[in-house]
Design a protein around this motif. Structure first.
Motif, mmCIF file in Angstrom:
data_model
loop_
_atom_site.group_PDB
_atom_site.id
_atom_site.type_symbol
_atom_site.label_atom_id
_atom_site.label_comp_id
_atom_site.label_asym_id
_atom_site.label_seq_id
_atom_site.Cartn_x
_atom_site.Cartn_y
_atom_site.Cartn_z
ATOM 1 N N VAL A 116 -66.472 -28.219 30.527
ATOM 2 C CA VAL A 116 -67.737 -28.519 30.793
ATOM 3 C C VAL A 116 -68.592 -26.929 30.640
ATOM 4 O O VAL A 116 -68.295 -26.421 31.215
ATOM 5 C CB VAL A 116 -68.265 -29.114 31.952
ATOM 6 N N PRO A 117 -69.225 -26.615 29.374
ATOM 7 C CA PRO A 117 -69.758 -25.431 29.167
ATOM 8 C C PRO A 117 -70.684 -24.924 30.298
ATOM 9 O O PRO A 117 -70.829 -23.915 30.678
ATOM 10 C CB PRO A 117 -70.638 -25.532 27.901
ATOM 11 N N GLU A 118 -71.356 -25.945 30.875
ATOM 12 C CA GLU A 118 -72.563 -25.370 31.937
ATOM 13 C C GLU A 118 -71.901 -24.867 33.292
ATOM 14 O O GLU A 118 -72.423 -24.387 33.905
ATOM 15 C CB GLU A 118 -73.342 -26.644 32.167
ATOM 16 N N SER A 119 -70.458 -25.403 33.182
ATOM 17 C CA SER A 119 -69.740 -24.811 34.715
ATOM 18 C C SER A 119 -69.692 -23.617 34.682
ATOM 19 O O SER A 119 -69.155 -22.758 35.792
ATOM 20 C CB SER A 119 -68.522 -25.777 34.628
ATOM 21 N N THR A 120 -69.588 -22.657 33.494
ATOM 22 C CA THR A 120 -69.503 -21.382 33.576
ATOM 23 C C THR A 120 -70.732 -20.683 34.404
ATOM 24 O O THR A 120 -70.401 -19.439 34.997
ATOM 25 C CB THR A 120 -69.528 -20.765 32.145
#
Length: 390
Positions: A116-120
């Motif tokens: 999930v990109p937002e997890s970064t």
């Protein structure tokens, strides 16, 4: 079935502050793997700081990951991200390296889904908090050390000639340690005379029992702690000297006299003194070919330097300085004063002695006259007091 390597880490200060322990972390990770049906391929236990990845057990783990099968996917499990790293820059770099070997770093208490990109964003928070905590702790420690220095306490390891002690109230001080302290006193006393070179004094101090390298010795003679002062950094460019609570080995005036000598006089005169001692006839010798005054310098050989008196003219006259100096001294020893010259010297010495004695007599007479005058004033005051009472 998924596989994973377990990584548990603790540093001494964290164990004291937060109660972290390697067995506790290991037990939680094993229970997690059992619950999620994960095969444990190895456990790596670390007792090291996480400021970088230069850690023995981590290096061993990374080597294992590096040489595993290229097709095999693996995970590295730990409790929290601060067990992995306390530096954001190094952490992202290591995550990238692990990704090349199809390995993912995961914290069981702070899970991050890398798909999930937002997890970064959460990963950045998890990694930055430990670094901020480290920076704040380091700043608090530095401020505490600075406050202690401003109060006159020496907080570092005791310099040579002192020893660290802890008082009954828990305060730490430094106190002179013998015989090093007496030898260092002697060193500063010799330096203040400005007679010997620094290296000669260092060798003499070594013979007296001072165990100190050449570089350490040069730092030692510039350390203000020996005169009772403690340097405190006010800013990057400004430094303040604070009177320390410890016992000084030398006075401040002697310390600053030594600093003036070692930074100016010795730096200029060390080479000149060697030349004067070796070529003491320079300026008096005349070249037998061109009648010019001979100079002196060292000629570099294969193993050492050789001193020569030489001419600057085209005649290229060269005379071995050691041989010529010995011949000159031997000739001086052969000279004998005539009887008339000896009588003249005796007369000069008698006149000089008479002048010296006369000066001493005049000085003693002046002291006696001053004492008589003081006694007369005392007697006059006593008479006045006696008359006033009547």
């Amino acid at each position: 079935m998924k596989t994973a390597y377990l990584y548990v880490r603790v540093s001494t200060d964290e164990q004291k502050r937060k109660g972290y322990s390697l067995p506790e972390q290991e037990d939680r990770l094993l229970k997690y793997c059992k619950y999620n049906n994960i095969e444990v391929k190895g456990i790596y236990r670390e007792d090291f700081s996480a400021k970088n990845f230069n850690r023995p057990e981590w290096k061993s783990l990374f080597t294992t990951i590096k040489y595993k099968s290229p097709k095999e996917e693996a995970n590295i499990l730990f409790i929290k991200w601060d067990r992995f790293s306390r530096n954001v820059e190094y952490a992202y770099e290591m995550i990238g390296k692990l990704r090349k070997y199809k390995t993912t770093a995961m914290a069981i208490d702070q899970p991050v889904d890398f798909s999930v990109p937002e997890s970064t964003v959460m990963l950045a928070v998890y990694l930055s908090v430990p670094e901020a905590e480290n920076s704040r702790r380091a700043q608090n420690t530095a401020n505490g050390i600075r406050r202690a220095k401003l109060m006159g306490r020496y907080t570092n390891k005791a310099p040579l000639g002192f020893i660290n002690l802890t008082l009954l109230d828990g305060k730490k001080i430094i106190t002179p340690k013998q015989p090093e302290a007496e030898i260092i006193k002697w060193v500063f006393h010799q330096l203040s005379k400005n007679i010997h070179k620094i290296e000669e004094i260092r060798k003499m101090a070594t013979d007296k029992g001072l165990i100190c390298s050449r570089s350490h010795f040069f730092r030692l003679i510039r350390n203000p702690v020996y005169c009772g002062l403690i340097p405190v950094n006010i800013s990057a460019e400004e430094q303040q000297m604070v009177k320390g609570m410890h016992e000084a080995l030398i006075s401040e005036s002697q310390f600053y006299d030594v600093q003036r000598i070692i930074t100016t006089k010795r730096q200029v005169t060390a080479k000149a003194d060697t030349l004067k001692a070796t070529f003491f006839l320079r300026g008096f010798l005349i070249c037998p070919h061109c009648n010019q005054k001979l100079s002196g310098s060292f000629s570099k050989g294969n193993t050492k330097k050789y001193p020569y008196y030489h001419c600057h003219g085209r005649c290229k006259t060269r005379i071995n300085a050691i041989l010529l100096n010995e011949c000159y001294q031997n000739k001086l020893q052969e000279l004998i004063l005539s009887n008339n010259a000896a009588e003249l010297f005796n007369s000069i010495l008698e006149d000089q002695n008479m002048k010296t004695q006369k000066t001493n007599y005049l000085h003693e007479r002046m002291l006696a006259e001053r004492k008589l005058k003081e006694e007369g004033l005392t007697l006059s005051q006593a008479r006045k007091l006696f008359v006033a009472r009547i």
